[in-house]
Design a protein around this motif. Sequence first.
Motif, PDB file in Angstrom:
ATOM      1  N   PRO A  60      10.457   7.591  -4.920  1.00 20.43           N
ATOM      2  CA  PRO A  60       9.417   6.676  -4.430  1.00 20.43           C
ATOM      3  C   PRO A  60       8.312   7.371  -3.646  1.00 20.43           C
ATOM      4  N   MET A  61       8.670   8.305  -2.758  1.00 17.09           N
ATOM      5  CA  MET A  61       7.657   8.969  -1.944  1.00 17.09           C
ATOM      6  C   MET A  61       6.614   9.670  -2.800  1.00 17.09           C
ATOM      7  N   TYR A  62       7.066  10.406  -3.809  1.00 14.88           N
ATOM      8  CA  TYR A  62       6.135  11.142  -4.655  1.00 14.88           C
ATOM      9  C   TYR A  62       5.411  10.227  -5.639  1.00 14.88           C
ATOM     10  N   PHE A  63       6.027   9.130  -5.995  1.00 15.88           N
ATOM     11  CA  PHE A  63       5.344   8.134  -6.822  1.00 15.88           C
ATOM     12  C   PHE A  63       4.129   7.584  -6.074  1.00 15.88           C
ATOM     13  N   PHE A  64       4.305   7.286  -4.794  1.00 15.75           N
ATOM     14  CA  PHE A  64       3.188   6.807  -3.983  1.00 15.75           C
ATOM     15  C   PHE A  64       2.140   7.903  -3.799  1.00 15.75           C
ATOM     16  N   LEU A  65       2.603   9.138  -3.638  1.00 17.06           N
ATOM     17  CA  LEU A  65       1.669  10.256  -3.449  1.00 17.06           C
ATOM     18  C   LEU A  65       0.818  10.515  -4.695  1.00 17.06           C
ATOM     19  N   VAL A  66       1.407  10.353  -5.859  1.00 12.55           N
ATOM     20  CA  VAL A  66       0.641  10.509  -7.096  1.00 12.55           C
ATOM     21  C   VAL A  66      -0.461   9.448  -7.163  1.00 12.55           C
ATOM     22  N   ASN A  67      -0.124   8.229  -6.794  1.00 16.04           N
ATOM     23  CA  ASN A  67      -1.135   7.176  -6.768  1.00 16.04           C
ATOM     24  C   ASN A  67      -2.241   7.496  -5.769  1.00 16.04           C
ATOM     25  N   LEU A  68      -1.859   8.024  -4.598  1.00 15.08           N
ATOM     26  CA  LEU A  68      -2.856   8.402  -3.601  1.00 15.08           C
ATOM     27  C   LEU A  68      -3.750   9.519  -4.117  1.00 15.08           C
ATOM     28  N   SER A  69      -3.164  10.509  -4.778  1.00 12.75           N
ATOM     29  CA  SER A  69      -3.952  11.625  -5.305  1.00 12.75           C
ATOM     30  C   SER A  69      -4.926  11.165  -6.387  1.00 12.75           C
ATOM     31  N   PHE A  70      -4.443  10.316  -7.282  1.00 16.22           N
ATOM     32  CA  PHE A  70      -5.311   9.770  -8.331  1.00 16.22           C
ATOM     33  C   PHE A  70      -6.439   8.956  -7.709  1.00 16.22           C
ATOM     34  N   LEU A  71      -6.109   8.167  -6.696  1.00 13.71           N
ATOM     35  CA  LEU A  71      -7.116   7.359  -6.013  1.00 13.71           C
ATOM     36  C   LEU A  71      -8.157   8.249  -5.340  1.00 13.71           C
ATOM     37  N   GLU A  72      -7.716   9.338  -4.701  1.00 14.31           N
ATOM     38  CA  GLU A  72      -8.649  10.222  -3.987  1.00 14.31           C
ATOM     39  C   GLU A  72      -9.636  10.881  -4.948  1.00 14.31           C
ATOM     40  N   ILE A  73      -9.175  11.219  -6.148  1.00 11.42           N
ATOM     41  CA  ILE A  73     -10.082  11.811  -7.137  1.00 11.42           C
ATOM     42  C   ILE A  73     -11.161  10.808  -7.531  1.00 11.42           C
ATOM     43  N   LEU A  74     -10.749   9.572  -7.826  1.00 11.39           N
ATOM     44  CA  LEU A  74     -11.721   8.530  -8.170  1.00 11.39           C
ATOM     45  C   LEU A  74     -12.635   8.228  -7.000  1.00 11.39           C
ATOM     46  N   TYR A  75     -12.059   8.179  -5.821  1.00 11.71           N
ATOM     47  CA  TYR A  75     -12.755   7.812  -4.580  1.00 11.71           C
ATOM     48  C   TYR A  75     -13.934   8.747  -4.311  1.00 11.71           C
ATOM     49  N   SER A  77     -15.185  10.942  -6.417  1.00 12.37           N
ATOM     50  CA  SER A  77     -16.058  11.053  -7.588  1.00 12.37           C
ATOM     51  C   SER A  77     -17.062   9.911  -7.665  1.00 12.37           C
ATOM     52  N   THR A  78     -16.803   8.838  -6.944  1.00 15.70           N
ATOM     53  CA  THR A  78     -17.745   7.718  -6.907  1.00 15.70           C
ATOM     54  C   THR A  78     -18.928   8.013  -5.999  1.00 15.70           C
ATOM     55  N   VAL A  79     -18.705   8.842  -4.977  1.00 12.78           N
ATOM     56  CA  VAL A  79     -19.725   9.068  -3.947  1.00 12.78           C
ATOM     57  C   VAL A  79     -20.347  10.459  -4.004  1.00 12.78           C
ATOM     58  N   VAL A  80     -19.506  11.493  -4.089  1.00 15.47           N
ATOM     59  CA  VAL A  80     -19.977  12.865  -3.897  1.00 15.47           C
ATOM     60  C   VAL A  80     -20.992  13.324  -4.950  1.00 15.47           C
ATOM     61  N   LEU A 278     -16.633  11.432   7.162  1.00 16.38           N
ATOM     62  CA  LEU A 278     -15.244  11.558   7.606  1.00 16.38           C
ATOM     63  C   LEU A 278     -14.285  10.885   6.638  1.00 16.38           C
ATOM     64  N   TYR A 279     -14.637   9.670   6.182  1.00 14.37           N
ATOM     65  CA  TYR A 279     -13.675   8.968   5.327  1.00 14.37           C
ATOM     66  C   TYR A 279     -13.970   9.079   3.843  1.00 14.37           C
ATOM     67  N   THR A 280     -15.144   9.590   3.464  1.00 18.24           N
ATOM     68  CA  THR A 280     -15.416   9.766   2.035  1.00 18.24           C
ATOM     69  C   THR A 280     -15.149  11.179   1.549  1.00 18.24           C
ATOM     70  N   VAL A 281     -15.219  12.159   2.449  1.00 12.73           N
ATOM     71  CA  VAL A 281     -15.086  13.561   2.042  1.00 12.73           C
ATOM     72  C   VAL A 281     -13.937  14.267   2.762  1.00 12.73           C
ATOM     73  N   PHE A 282     -13.939  14.221   4.086  1.00 15.27           N
ATOM     74  CA  PHE A 282     -12.997  15.062   4.828  1.00 15.27           C
ATOM     75  C   PHE A 282     -11.570  14.523   4.813  1.00 15.27           C
ATOM     76  N   THR A 283     -11.398  13.200   4.892  1.00 13.53           N
ATOM     77  CA  THR A 283     -10.035  12.664   4.783  1.00 13.53           C
ATOM     78  C   THR A 283      -9.421  12.972   3.421  1.00 13.53           C
ATOM     79  N   PRO A 284     -10.127  12.756   2.296  1.00  9.27           N
ATOM     80  CA  PRO A 284      -9.564  13.149   0.996  1.00  9.27           C
ATOM     81  C   PRO A 284      -9.296  14.647   0.879  1.00  9.27           C
ATOM     82  N   LEU A 285     -10.049  15.460   1.636  1.00 10.46           N
ATOM     83  CA  LEU A 285      -9.831  16.902   1.605  1.00 10.46           C
ATOM     84  C   LEU A 285      -8.516  17.268   2.285  1.00 10.46           C
TER      85      LEU A 285
END
Length: 315
Positions: A60-75, A77-80, A278-285
């Motif tokens: 479960p922990m890594y399942f959630f982390l994969v979703n977070l990682s996929f979300l961060e890439i989309l996140y 890529s929408t702004v940067v 802070l929340y669009t670039v550095f937190t995902p980093l």
Amino acid sequence: MEIVSIRNQTITEFVLLGFSDVAELHLLFFIVFTLIYTSITVGNMLIIVAVVSSPRLHTPMYFFLVNLSFLEILYTSTVVPKMLEGFLQEAAISVAGCLLQFFIFGSLATTECFLLAIMAYDRYLAICYPLRYPLLMRPRWCLGLVVIAWLSGFIVDGLVVALMAQLRFCGPNHIDHFYCDFTPLMDLACSDPSIAQLTTFILSVVCLTVPFGLILTSYARIVVAVLRVPAGASRRKAFSTCSSHLSVVSTFYGTLIVLYIAPSAVNSQILSKVFGLLYTVFTPLFNPVIYTLRNKEVHQALWRLLYIKQTETLN
């Protein structure tokens, strides 16, 4: 120039000013943020590949982390990419494109709020109820939590954007930001934005304070559980992990709370842009580093995958 067919619109596009007040630093900013964007994308892709390719990480922990990682890439890529364009030339975006950017970005940010709360709750159950954990976090239940998080994010921000689309924008068309954020857009509306602002405020209070409260409660109970463990390396490691998680989560939620619940606290547009970074670039980093790239299991999975690839190449 074609008029965008959104109700009552009288302008065709917005211009994102970004960091136009420091034009002499644009080349440096372009290089730095390109490297950061590449690091975010590569780091999160490595996490996804490592987890998917290693059966030992199908938990479960890594399942959630994969979703977070996929979300961060989309996140990001929408702004940067649009921000990078602004460092090289005038960053124009259609009215429809601006609303679409805010919808995708806002939906992903809201989803992340819920997902981070789910991840904190998962760690709470794993540490405080280790024997019951496999029963409490069954695969179907984990999948259901993730689906609810994603759907909730897009439904919440879909409502906000539907209200924003009813507004009339008749100029000026310069947005003093590096992406289409809510407050700068409301400042440019010619019609009354009070309904959209009130709705956004109420939804922000619910979608930010409730998950953040759940996270703080989960980590507080984790700390209490860890304090019962005799002092040693495992205890220090647990405190180190909790503090690093909380620092990133607090930065993410803190900036969102300031910008969307108490925007009057930000009395400078420069400060608003810094908070936005802070929340669009550095937190995902930092998320990949904090959550998994320091994890020995992920390291082992990546090295194992690299070894298999090298072996296949040699053969």
